[in-house]
Motif scaffolding. Structure first.
Motif, PDB file in Angstrom:
ATOM      1  N   LYS A 165       3.566  10.841   7.132  1.00  0.00           N
ATOM      2  CA  LYS A 165       3.158  10.523   8.499  1.00  0.00           C
ATOM      3  C   LYS A 165       1.639  10.428   8.636  1.00  0.00           C
ATOM      4  CE  LYS A 165       3.210  12.451  13.151  1.00  0.00           C
ATOM      5  NZ  LYS A 165       3.576  13.601  13.975  1.00  0.00           N
ATOM      6  N   PHE A 166       0.916  11.360   8.015  1.00  0.00           N
ATOM      7  CA  PHE A 166      -0.529  11.434   8.212  1.00  0.00           C
ATOM      8  C   PHE A 166      -1.328  10.567   7.238  1.00  0.00           C
ATOM      9  CE2 PHE A 166       0.944  15.449  10.104  1.00  0.00           C
ATOM     10  CZ  PHE A 166       0.378  15.307  11.355  1.00  0.00           C
ATOM     11  N   GLY A 167      -0.781  10.284   6.080  1.00  0.00           N
ATOM     12  CA  GLY A 167      -1.524   9.502   5.083  1.00  0.00           C
ATOM     13  C   GLY A 167      -1.303   8.009   5.230  1.00  0.00           C
ATOM     14  N   LEU A 168      -2.192   7.250   4.625  1.00  0.00           N
ATOM     15  CA  LEU A 168      -2.069   5.797   4.591  1.00  0.00           C
ATOM     16  C   LEU A 168      -1.969   5.337   3.145  1.00  0.00           C
ATOM     17  CD1 LEU A 168      -4.819   4.852   7.197  1.00  0.00           C
ATOM     18  CD2 LEU A 168      -2.348   4.722   7.507  1.00  0.00           C
ATOM     19  N   PRO A 169      -1.117   4.349   2.868  1.00  0.00           N
ATOM     20  CA  PRO A 169      -0.999   3.865   1.486  1.00  0.00           C
ATOM     21  C   PRO A 169      -2.238   3.077   1.068  1.00  0.00           C
ATOM     22  CG  PRO A 169       0.426   2.612   2.957  1.00  0.00           C
ATOM     23  CD  PRO A 169      -0.178   3.706   3.774  1.00  0.00           C
TER      24      PRO A 169
END
Length: 87
Positions: A40-44
């Motif tokens: 939820k909090f990270g971005l790829p």
């Protein structure tokens, strides 16, 4: 669900070059965000870092991978946004 967080050995060296105040903020972000909901909090990330994710903490970035089968987050690198993607 609580995720287990593991660290690459070089992460300790990364943290030594960061001030104690920022280290505390990074530690809190890992505990509050990566240990609870890393997807939820990270971005790829894209291009040559595809398959990894990043978490923004002010001007610093935490680069990590996720092993969903073992419910583990592996922190690979922590550094300033200008230099964290270089290596």
């Amino acid at each position: 669900m609580t995720w287990k967080v593991t660290y690459k050995k070089s992460v300790q060296k990364d943290l030594k070059s960061i001030s104690k105040d920022i280290q505390y903020i990074i530690r809190r972000a890992i505990e509050e965000k990566l240990m609870t909901e890393p997807l939820k909090f990270g971005l790829p990330l894209r291009r040559n870092l595809k398959g990894l994710m990043k978490l923004r903490v002010g001007d610093y970035r935490i680069i990590y991978s996720i092993q969903a089968q073992t419910v583990t987050v592996h922190v690979i690198k922590i550094g300033h946004r200008k230099e964290v993607y270089e290596k």
